[in-house]
Design a protein around this motif. Structure first.
Motif, mmCIF file in Angstrom:
data_model
loop_
_atom_site.group_PDB
_atom_site.id
_atom_site.type_symbol
_atom_site.label_atom_id
_atom_site.label_comp_id
_atom_site.label_asym_id
_atom_site.label_seq_id
_atom_site.Cartn_x
_atom_site.Cartn_y
_atom_site.Cartn_z
ATOM 1 N N MET A 1 -8.124 -0.541 -12.113
ATOM 2 C CA MET A 1 -6.658 -0.053 -12.269
ATOM 3 C C MET A 1 -5.653 -1.267 -12.226
ATOM 4 O O MET A 1 -4.362 -1.006 -12.477
ATOM 5 C CB MET A 1 -6.559 0.924 -11.169
ATOM 6 C CG MET A 1 -7.414 2.235 -11.249
ATOM 7 S SD MET A 1 -7.071 3.241 -9.893
ATOM 8 C CE MET A 1 -5.364 3.880 -10.127
ATOM 9 N N SER A 2 -6.247 -2.318 -12.004
ATOM 10 C CA SER A 2 -5.251 -3.298 -11.783
ATOM 11 C C SER A 2 -4.410 -3.894 -13.287
ATOM 12 O O SER A 2 -5.171 -3.435 -14.148
ATOM 13 C CB SER A 2 -6.086 -4.566 -11.675
ATOM 14 O OG SER A 2 -5.135 -5.918 -11.498
ATOM 15 N N PRO A 3 -3.373 -4.057 -13.453
ATOM 16 C CA PRO A 3 -2.455 -4.544 -12.032
ATOM 17 C C PRO A 3 -1.751 -3.603 -11.389
ATOM 18 O O PRO A 3 -0.620 -3.834 -10.773
ATOM 19 C CB PRO A 3 -1.464 -5.665 -12.959
ATOM 20 C CG PRO A 3 -1.175 -4.975 -14.116
ATOM 21 C CD PRO A 3 -2.601 -4.053 -14.533
ATOM 22 N N TYR A 4 -1.829 -2.298 -11.602
ATOM 23 C CA TYR A 4 -1.330 -1.242 -10.877
ATOM 24 C C TYR A 4 -2.175 -0.332 -10.157
ATOM 25 O O TYR A 4 -2.507 0.744 -10.528
ATOM 26 C CB TYR A 4 -0.556 -0.365 -11.976
ATOM 27 C CG TYR A 4 0.405 -1.112 -12.877
ATOM 28 C CD1 TYR A 4 1.621 -1.585 -12.315
ATOM 29 C CD2 TYR A 4 -0.050 -1.172 -14.193
ATOM 30 C CE1 TYR A 4 2.358 -2.150 -13.391
ATOM 31 C CE2 TYR A 4 0.974 -2.026 -15.066
ATOM 32 C CZ TYR A 4 1.986 -2.859 -14.542
ATOM 33 O OH TYR A 4 2.688 -3.234 -15.426
ATOM 34 N N PRO A 5 -2.858 -1.030 -8.874
ATOM 35 C CA PRO A 5 -3.697 -0.370 -7.910
ATOM 36 C C PRO A 5 -3.111 0.694 -7.160
ATOM 37 O O PRO A 5 -1.827 0.675 -7.112
ATOM 38 C CB PRO A 5 -4.379 -1.537 -7.302
ATOM 39 C CG PRO A 5 -3.198 -2.443 -7.396
ATOM 40 C CD PRO A 5 -2.590 -2.416 -8.486
ATOM 41 N N PRO A 6 -4.021 1.460 -6.619
ATOM 42 C CA PRO A 6 -3.400 2.375 -5.878
ATOM 43 C C PRO A 6 -2.717 1.909 -4.419
ATOM 44 O O PRO A 6 -3.396 1.165 -3.959
ATOM 45 C CB PRO A 6 -4.418 3.421 -5.359
ATOM 46 C CG PRO A 6 -5.819 2.473 -5.652
ATOM 47 C CD PRO A 6 -5.355 1.822 -6.836
ATOM 48 N N PHE A 7 -1.711 2.538 -4.164
ATOM 49 C CA PHE A 7 -0.908 1.925 -2.706
ATOM 50 C C PHE A 7 -0.686 0.550 -3.135
ATOM 51 O O PHE A 7 -0.709 -0.292 -2.007
ATOM 52 C CB PHE A 7 -1.833 2.484 -1.570
ATOM 53 C CG PHE A 7 -2.516 3.845 -1.568
ATOM 54 C CD1 PHE A 7 -1.653 4.790 -1.486
ATOM 55 C CD2 PHE A 7 -3.839 3.690 -1.661
ATOM 56 C CE1 PHE A 7 -2.178 6.084 -1.610
ATOM 57 C CE2 PHE A 7 -4.453 5.189 -1.576
ATOM 58 C CZ PHE A 7 -3.486 6.180 -1.616
ATOM 59 N N SER A 8 0.044 0.168 -4.173
ATOM 60 C CA SER A 8 0.162 -1.440 -4.365
ATOM 61 C C SER A 8 1.266 -1.755 -3.481
ATOM 62 O O SER A 8 1.314 -3.014 -3.265
ATOM 63 C CB SER A 8 0.210 -1.726 -5.907
ATOM 64 O OG SER A 8 1.266 -1.065 -6.360
ATOM 65 N N GLU A 9 2.184 -1.076 -3.538
ATOM 66 C CA GLU A 9 3.345 -1.515 -2.558
ATOM 67 C C GLU A 9 3.491 -1.097 -1.021
ATOM 68 O O GLU A 9 4.321 -1.344 -0.613
ATOM 69 C CB GLU A 9 4.744 -0.785 -3.233
ATOM 70 C CG GLU A 9 4.885 -1.166 -4.747
ATOM 71 C CD GLU A 9 5.173 -2.415 -4.874
ATOM 72 O OE1 GLU A 9 5.691 -2.928 -4.021
ATOM 73 O OE2 GLU A 9 4.761 -2.999 -5.997
ATOM 74 N N LEU A 10 2.243 -0.421 -0.489
ATOM 75 C CA LEU A 10 2.068 -0.048 0.753
ATOM 76 C C LEU A 10 1.199 -0.978 1.538
ATOM 77 O O LEU A 10 -0.032 -1.460 0.907
ATOM 78 C CB LEU A 10 1.651 1.331 0.992
ATOM 79 C CG LEU A 10 2.680 2.686 0.305
ATOM 80 C CD1 LEU A 10 2.051 3.856 0.279
ATOM 81 C CD2 LEU A 10 3.997 2.425 0.752
ATOM 82 N N ILE A 11 1.195 -1.038 2.789
ATOM 83 C CA ILE A 11 0.252 -1.890 3.597
ATOM 84 C C ILE A 11 -1.013 -1.114 3.819
ATOM 85 O O ILE A 11 -1.965 -1.739 3.638
ATOM 86 C CB ILE A 11 0.724 -1.843 5.210
ATOM 87 C CG1 ILE A 11 2.120 -2.806 5.143
ATOM 88 C CG2 ILE A 11 -0.210 -2.584 6.181
ATOM 89 C CD1 ILE A 11 1.826 -3.960 4.766
#
Length: 487
Positions: A393-403
């Motif tokens: 899924m890179s460069p848009y993986p799950p929860f990419s903006e979350l800790i």
């Protein structure tokens, strides 16, 4: 020391030698993997594709493994009764030279078709990988020489081969700035709109290499020192009387031989004293010999394996190592870096460290259990599956903006390393306690590397031919145009 029994000090010294030898068995490759994020950050031309490129020499190195197995087969009837010993002498020396050359050639560039490539680096990596592959097989055979209690210390050393480089890389990351895009200069821009003028503060940007506490040259110097220590420790283990007294009784009489090269330089005329000892050994019934060679402890008793059990353990070796090194290693740059270069840089050494901790963890309470092999493999496979999904899924993986996204990927990579390595330690323990332990340990290691080689080719095609994976770092560049804000 009396009656051929080592004192406590001598035993402690032998344990230290075993740990040092084990720590060098996978030191170079684990060290290179831990250093990859640093090399990529410092401008390695191949960038995140380097992980798939590095695995190709591993396939070539498998040819050397096959040659080693052929040597074992054809030398069985000759005076060279332990060819792995001679191999270890040679390959630890080659590994020492290869790591020494990495100090000077890690950043060399060669232009092919107008594009820069790390040719010298890759050539050295080929020798490093070949050394690791052969040492994995030969040390598996060498394990059968040591008394069973020393297997724990050898596995501890092998765990240290990942822990030490990982810790050094974490220290390396502790210093310097990790910013890769910094302000070049700032200027004021005034724009006239009608009868009024608007002022903007504009900044142009430039890419810079991140700073570290020390560079790759010092890191590779550390690997060289460790590989040299491994080479010296093996010489001591195979020649010092106090070390040879810690060998388990062997049916080929190796523990009584005076030659330290597995028969390579042994004359055909065995000395009379040595021959007398061998005659006494061969007159001992096999069952009695086994009983004498083991303490009165059920944990160390040899157990026969059925053909189905051997096939199962061989299959686990193929699948375990295939997933851990053939699938996960080529895509670690796509999976981990999807959450930022900082996460990638810290996760890689952490993965090596925690994965290696599985070996001493197993040694705290060794368990002769097929269920442990299966369950740890399944848990490792679940963790590996998440890593593969994130890489796809890179460069848009799950929860990419979350800790939580960073936490999940770190836990998944650590879990994959810990559980797969624990499973490896479990089936190695079972194979070590079989009557044909030397053969099983060598063959299981070779088959595991066969699985790695096959899956490496498959992953290389996915990464470099079909471009299934897309690197996150390629999407994050410094702004080409200056950025302006109204003042």
């Amino acid at each position: 020391m009396e009656d051929g029994i080592n004192s406590q000090v001598e035993r402690s010294f032998v344990i230290l030698l075993v740990i040092i030898f084990g720590s060098g068995s996978c030191m170079t490759m684990s060290g290179v993997w831990s250093e990859i994020p640093v090399l990529v950050a410092l401008g390695l031309p191949e960038k995140n594709r380097i992980t798939s490129y590095i695995m190709i020499p591993l396939v070539c190195g498998f040819v050397v493994v096959v040659a080693f197995l052929i040597c074992i087969k054809f030398l069985e009837s000759t005076r060279v009764y332990r060819p792995e010993i001679s191999f270890i002498y040679v390959i630890t020396f080659i590994g020492t030279i290869a790591t020494f050359l990495l100090i000077f050639f890690w950043d060399s560039r060669t232009y092919l078709s107008g594009q820069p490539h790390s040719v010298a680096f890759m050539i050295n990596i080929f020798f490093v990988l070949t050394v690791d592959m052969i040492l994995g097989n030969t040390s598996s055979g060498y394990k059968s020489l040591l008394k069973p209690e020393y297997l724990n210390w050898l596995l501890l050393g092998q765990g240290m081969s990942s822990i030490l480089p990982g810790c050094v890389v974490l220290i390396q990351y502790a210093g310097g700035s990790k910013e890769t895009c910094v302000a070049n200069f700032t200027f004021m821009n005034e724009t006239v709109v009608g009868n009024s003028s608007l002022s903007y503060s504009c900044t142009s940007w430039r890419e810079v290499a991140p700073e570290f506490l020390f560079g790759p040259k010092i890191f590779f110097a550390f690997l060289f020192a460790m590989m040299l220590s491994c080479h010296i420790s093996f010489i001591c283990l195979n020649n010092l009387p106090c070390a040879r007294r810690e060998y388990a009784p062997q049916r080929d009489g190796h523990h009584l031989k005076k030659d330290g090269c597995g028969g390579l330089f042994q004359s055909r005329d065995t000395s009379s004293g040595e021959m007398d000892e061998l005659v006494v050994l061969t007159q001992i019934p096999e069952s009695e010999g086994i009983a004498r060679s083991r303490p009165n402890n059920g944990d160390f008793m040899e157990r026969e394996l059925t053909n189905w059990q051997v096939a199962f353990l061989y299959a686990m070796s193929i699948i375990n190592m295939g997933i851990l090194y053939g699938i996960l290693s080529p895509i670690q740059g796509y999976s981990a870096s999807a959450y930022g270069s900082q996460t990638y840089g810290l996760l890689t050494p952490l993965r090596e460290i925690t994965g290696a901790l599985a070996f001493p963890l197993f040694q705290l309470k060794p368990i002769y259990s097929y269920k442990v092999v299966v369950w740890t493999f399944l848990l490792g496979s679940i963790s590996s599956l998440y890593c593969i999904i994130v890489a796809a899924m890179s460069p848009y993986p799950p929860f990419s903006e979350l800790i939580i996204g960073k936490v999940l990927i770190v836990v998944a990579w650590i879990g994959a390393g810990v559980f797969h390595n624990y499973s490896r330690a479990s089936y190695a323990w079972i194979l070590r306690h079989s009557p044909d332990n030397r053969k099983h340990l060598i063959y299981s290691s070779a088959l595991g590397q066969l699985g790695v080689s096959v899956l490496t080719i498959f992953m290389f095609l996915l990464v470099n031919v079909f471009n299934v994976f897309e690197a996150y770092d390629d999407q994050k560049q410094c702004p080409i145009q200056p950025t302006c804000t109204r003042s």
